[in-house]
Motif scaffolding. Structure first.
Motif, mmCIF file in Angstrom:
data_model
loop_
_atom_site.group_PDB
_atom_site.id
_atom_site.type_symbol
_atom_site.label_atom_id
_atom_site.label_comp_id
_atom_site.label_asym_id
_atom_site.label_seq_id
_atom_site.Cartn_x
_atom_site.Cartn_y
_atom_site.Cartn_z
ATOM 1 N N GLY A 43 41.054 59.693 66.174
ATOM 2 C CA GLY A 43 41.294 60.954 65.057
ATOM 3 C C GLY A 43 42.525 61.272 64.689
ATOM 4 O O GLY A 43 42.631 62.769 64.730
ATOM 5 N N GLU A 44 43.537 60.700 64.586
ATOM 6 C CA GLU A 44 45.231 60.566 64.118
ATOM 7 C C GLU A 44 45.197 59.934 63.410
ATOM 8 O O GLU A 44 45.207 59.015 62.776
ATOM 9 N N ASN A 45 45.961 60.698 62.313
ATOM 10 C CA ASN A 45 47.126 59.484 60.967
ATOM 11 C C ASN A 45 47.880 58.983 61.488
ATOM 12 O O ASN A 45 48.693 59.700 61.836
ATOM 13 N N VAL A 46 48.068 58.301 60.982
ATOM 14 C CA VAL A 46 49.164 57.306 61.091
ATOM 15 C C VAL A 46 49.589 56.730 60.283
ATOM 16 O O VAL A 46 49.015 56.109 59.314
ATOM 17 N N SER A 47 51.374 56.816 60.102
ATOM 18 C CA SER A 47 51.686 56.354 58.535
ATOM 19 C C SER A 47 52.500 55.286 59.003
ATOM 20 O O SER A 47 53.222 54.706 59.783
ATOM 21 N N THR A 48 52.032 53.718 58.368
ATOM 22 C CA THR A 48 52.779 52.447 58.362
ATOM 23 C C THR A 48 54.502 52.742 58.536
ATOM 24 O O THR A 48 54.795 51.722 58.664
ATOM 25 N N PHE B 219 59.829 60.746 51.512
ATOM 26 C CA PHE B 219 58.554 60.396 50.961
ATOM 27 C C PHE B 219 58.031 60.486 52.597
ATOM 28 O O PHE B 219 58.768 58.900 53.404
ATOM 29 N N VAL B 220 56.469 60.134 52.265
ATOM 30 C CA VAL B 220 55.529 59.885 54.235
ATOM 31 C C VAL B 220 55.123 58.464 53.999
ATOM 32 O O VAL B 220 55.360 57.137 54.981
ATOM 33 N N ASP B 221 54.066 58.413 53.121
ATOM 34 C CA ASP B 221 53.952 56.873 52.962
ATOM 35 C C ASP B 221 53.042 56.641 51.764
ATOM 36 O O ASP B 221 52.295 57.110 51.081
ATOM 37 N N ARG B 222 52.656 55.055 51.016
ATOM 38 C CA ARG B 222 51.641 55.296 50.614
ATOM 39 C C ARG B 222 49.902 55.996 50.935
ATOM 40 O O ARG B 222 50.303 55.773 52.265
ATOM 41 N N MET B 223 49.757 56.013 50.565
ATOM 42 C CA MET B 223 48.327 56.941 50.947
ATOM 43 C C MET B 223 47.524 56.236 51.201
ATOM 44 O O MET B 223 46.230 55.933 51.816
ATOM 45 N N GLY B 224 47.053 54.614 50.339
ATOM 46 C CA GLY B 224 46.700 53.689 50.757
ATOM 47 C C GLY B 224 46.796 52.988 52.014
ATOM 48 O O GLY B 224 46.259 51.855 53.042
ATOM 49 N N ASP B 225 48.095 53.500 52.555
ATOM 50 C CA ASP B 225 48.546 52.381 53.616
ATOM 51 C C ASP B 225 48.825 53.751 55.159
ATOM 52 O O ASP B 225 49.479 53.349 56.439
ATOM 53 N N THR B 226 48.218 54.334 55.248
ATOM 54 C CA THR B 226 48.308 55.446 56.046
ATOM 55 C C THR B 226 46.569 55.287 57.195
ATOM 56 O O THR B 226 44.838 54.669 56.140
ATOM 57 N N GLY C 281 38.251 54.603 65.074
ATOM 58 C CA GLY C 281 39.665 54.597 64.121
ATOM 59 C C GLY C 281 39.699 52.539 63.495
ATOM 60 O O GLY C 281 38.855 52.229 64.181
ATOM 61 N N ARG C 282 40.931 52.830 63.332
ATOM 62 C CA ARG C 282 40.608 51.877 62.542
ATOM 63 C C ARG C 282 42.227 51.309 63.435
ATOM 64 O O ARG C 282 43.095 51.924 63.946
ATOM 65 N N TYR D 179 51.013 47.310 58.663
ATOM 66 C CA TYR D 179 49.561 47.566 57.891
ATOM 67 C C TYR D 179 48.026 46.972 58.094
ATOM 68 O O TYR D 179 48.353 46.881 60.151
ATOM 69 N N VAL D 180 47.291 47.331 58.185
ATOM 70 C CA VAL D 180 46.072 47.778 58.361
ATOM 71 C C VAL D 180 44.856 46.525 57.225
ATOM 72 O O VAL D 180 45.458 46.417 56.743
ATOM 73 N N ARG D 181 44.161 46.478 58.096
ATOM 74 C CA ARG D 181 43.582 45.100 57.528
ATOM 75 C C ARG D 181 42.244 45.585 56.113
ATOM 76 O O ARG D 181 42.288 46.718 56.901
ATOM 77 N N ARG D 182 42.704 44.921 55.356
ATOM 78 C CA ARG D 182 42.150 44.762 54.265
ATOM 79 C C ARG D 182 40.693 44.194 54.271
ATOM 80 O O ARG D 182 40.362 42.567 54.581
ATOM 81 N N GLY D 183 39.007 44.836 53.644
ATOM 82 C CA GLY D 183 38.127 43.659 54.645
ATOM 83 C C GLY D 183 37.029 43.878 53.095
ATOM 84 O O GLY D 183 36.930 45.169 53.367
ATOM 85 N N GLY D 184 36.309 43.266 53.162
ATOM 86 C CA GLY D 184 35.279 43.029 52.095
ATOM 87 C C GLY D 184 35.224 43.272 50.787
ATOM 88 O O GLY D 184 36.792 43.633 50.683
ATOM 89 N N THR D 185 34.615 44.139 49.559
ATOM 90 C CA THR D 185 34.990 44.668 48.763
ATOM 91 C C THR D 185 35.799 46.165 48.445
ATOM 92 O O THR D 185 36.444 47.046 47.492
#
Length: 649
Positions: A499-504, A487-494, A544-545, A525-531
């Motif tokens: 320019g690089e992909n990070v797995s939480t 298991f690597v990660d949930r797609m919503g959590d990467t 990036g984020r 985690y990474v921030r969830r904002g807006g709708t």
């Protein structure tokens, strides 16, 4: 179109199929040519078996030794799967698809009626007694409540025998039960009842294997839970696990998981098949866990989520090495916790599986291979009803790229691109052209949700060939050269940083494994904002984020040395994967979890790195020049966001 999304064939959602006359012509030609090609095919098969097998093995040993190394594992797995599948198919064939959970339990009572079925605190119930109690519930449903086959009933009940009596009794009358988590309240409860249609429905004449046994809500770690359908077939198919992990009639299973969760429901099926007792706890308690297990002489323990992490961080218990447990099985055991669980408590074997409440993409690590959730044999990959597919970078695909799930990468032919060893990708589970057909095949069963649109979003077409259909797990996994899958990660959590992909999940595993840090729980985690989902924390001049980590320390642990923490991260992670912010949680703000011990990230994501929103917790920001994490005050945060302070490195 029918109101029930599961009464809509998948063909309605799929691309147009070829004209029917082509299939008819092909069938006629196949029948006419049968006398010619059938003897030839049999002859060629025999010749290949006699002459080709040694040559194939020799070639593999010389040029592909890794493939040959996994052959004993693959043979063992196939033998176990054939045994279990034979049992499944026998019931389906003999009843013509009418084998239900009520029929299954009647078989169990006939074989094991006088054996212990359920142990709860100081009470032990036999299978016959459970049968009698569930019969009382069935009688109440008809004689007093005036319920009819096809009705839907909600059940809100904690872990206790009555929970089983209720849904088992109701299914004997063809009534579907919605299992409501005990923590649900207010509008969330009203929404759950509406979503599952808890009302009198249309009466059906008979109950089928493909009908819904219970509705179970997904955990909802980052969004609202969805009501998934668990069919009678799905319940019965849990008998595959005793074959995979060599469970027998002398075992005793300990379950402290919520009875409204799929894992606990599946544990009943396992126990029934073997005629063994389930030792049921009211809830999980790290302080009493080993005493319960040792006192009841349990040999098998079922886990899910972060339960094992709580155990390895709990104070020592006099019973933690005096137990008879030979197997821990479940899903969600993190790689950093695995060796600590085995070494501290003397667990001979761990059976990690990959599964979900609603999904059909299932894997099992039957080899006790640390860290893996299962394996896909490189030799037999085309036979597996699952696959790992590459994702397109930063693109969206209308119709199947929702809920944070990216689009599949497509080749020149329009089909998906399979992953190579070591390459992460989304795990997919194969479906056939019609949902009703899939539900008769336990390996391809996806009964969907009560929400039609949520069901539709989980489907993707034209993956390995034109017209095929697959279930999207939303999870990133990767396989090694031997076929073991991790298991690597949930797609919503990467997320992407510079320019690089990070797995939480990867970052959390590293932080949780730093011994001197003494972390009880870590959430990256990474921030969830807006709708819409926007990952990370928006910082000027940053590509990036930006990721964050929330650390909950062990009781009595000293404040972490941030310079040592920086050095430990630098040894195991590339600089771009370091969390840029760290939130040190005080004892008054523990990480909230779901009923299955998965950390909830929504509140952490909403607060981000703003000191005004973190409830007084200590915040730190990465400082590469100082090679440490330094305190982040409200003034520093304002300067960072405004751009007055130099952007993060």
């Amino acid at each position: 179109m029918a109101d029930d999304p599961l009464e809509v064939p998948l063909a309605v959602l799929a691309p147009p199929s070829p004209p029917s006359w082509r299939r008819r012509v092909a069938l006629v030609l196949a029948v006419l040519s049968c006398p010619v090609w059938l003897p030839l095919a049999i002859t060629l098969l025999l010749l290949f078996t006699i002459l080709g097998t040694p040559a194939l093995l020799g070639w593999l040993a010389l040029f592909r030794p890794k493939l040959l190394r996994g052959l004993p594992r693959d043979v063992r797995f196939i033998a176990r799967l054939v045994q279990a599948t034979r049992q499944l198919n026998a019931r389906m064939k003999s009843t013509r698809g009418a084998f239900t959970t009520a029929d299954y339990f009647a078989e169990v009572v006939a074989r094991h009626g006088n054996k212990p079925a359920l142990v709860f605190e100081d009470e032990t119930l036999t299978y016959a007694q459970v049968d009698a109690q569930s019969d009382r519930m069935a009688a109440w449903a008809v004689d007093i409540a005036r319920l009819e086959p096809g009705d839907a009933v909600a059940l809100l009940c904690g872990n206790r025998p009555e929970h089983l009596f209720c849904w088992l009794g109701l299914t004997k009358r063809g009534i579907t039960t919605t299992l409501i988590p005990t923590a649900i309240r207010g509008e969330a409860l009203s929404r759950a009842l509406r979503e599952c249609g808890v009302r009198v429905a249309s009466v059906r004449a008979t109950c089928r294997t493909t009908d819904t046994l219970v509705h179970i809500f997904t955990s909802g770690t980052t969004g609202m839970p969805k009501a998934a359908r668990l069919t009678h077939l799905r319940f019965f198919s849990a008998i595959v696990l005793p074959y995979m992990f060599n469970l027998g009639s002398d075992d005793k299973l300990y379950c402290c998981l919520p009875m409204c969760h799929t894992a606990a429901i599946g544990a009943f099926s396992i126990c029934w098949w073997l005629g063994i007792p389930m030792v049921l706890a009211r809830k999980f308690s790290a302080s009493t866990f080993w005493k319960d297990v040792a006192t009841n002489e349990c040999t098998v323990v079922q886990y899910v989520g972060e339960l094992c992490r709580y155990l390895v961080h709990a104070p020592p218990s006099e019973h933690e090495r005096s137990h008879r447990v030979r197997l821990f099985f479940g899903n969600g055991l993190r790689p950093d916790v695995w060796p600590r669980l085995v070494s501290r408590f003397g667990i001979p074997r761990v059976g990690e599986v990959y599964a979900s409440t609603e999904g059909n993409a299932n894997l099992a690590n039957t080899e006790n291979h640390p860290g893996a959730v299962g394996f896909i044999s490189p030799l037999l990959k085309p036979l597996y009803p699952v696959c790992l597919m590459r994702l397109a970078p930063e693109t969206a695909e209308p119709g199947c790229a929702r809920d944070g799930a990216g689009a599949l990468l497509r080749g020149p032919d329009g089909l998906g691109v399979p992953c190579q060893p070591g390459e992460p990708g989304e795990l997919l589970g194969k479906l056939s052209a019609c949902l009703q057909v899939d539900q008769r095949d336990a390996s391809r069963n996806f009964a969907g949700y009560t929400d039609r649109e949520a069901t539709r979003r989980k489907l993707v077409f034209d993956v390995l060939k034109r017209g095929d259909c697959w279930f999207r797990t939303g999870d990133l996994l990767q396989a090694d050269a031997d076929g073991f899958v991790y298991f690597v990660d949930r797609m919503g959590d990467t997320y992407r940083y510079k320019g690089e992909n990070v797995s939480t999940a990867e970052v959390a595993a590293v932080l949780g494994g730093i011994a001197h840090l003494r972390v009880a729980q870590c959430v990256v985690y990474v921030r969830r904002g807006g709708t819409a989902w926007r990952y990370g924390v928006a910082v000027p001049h940053v590509d990036g984020r930006v990721g964050m980590a929330a650390l909950e320390m062990e009781i009595g642990a000293p404040a972490p040395d941030m310079a040592r923490l920086y050095a430990a991260l630098d040894e195991q992670l590339p600089p771009y994967a370091h969390p840029r912010f760290i939130r040190l949680l005080r004892g008054t703000t523990p990480i909230e979890t779901t009923q299955t011990f998965k950390p909830k990230k929504a509140a952490l994501q909403a607060a981000g790195c703003d000191p005004r929103l973190t409830g007084g917790d200590d915040l730190f920001v990465r400082d590469a020049a100082a090679r440490s994490f330094v305190p982040l005050s409200a003034t520093e945060h304002a300067a960072l966001v405004s751009g007055a302070r130099r952007a993060l490195d």
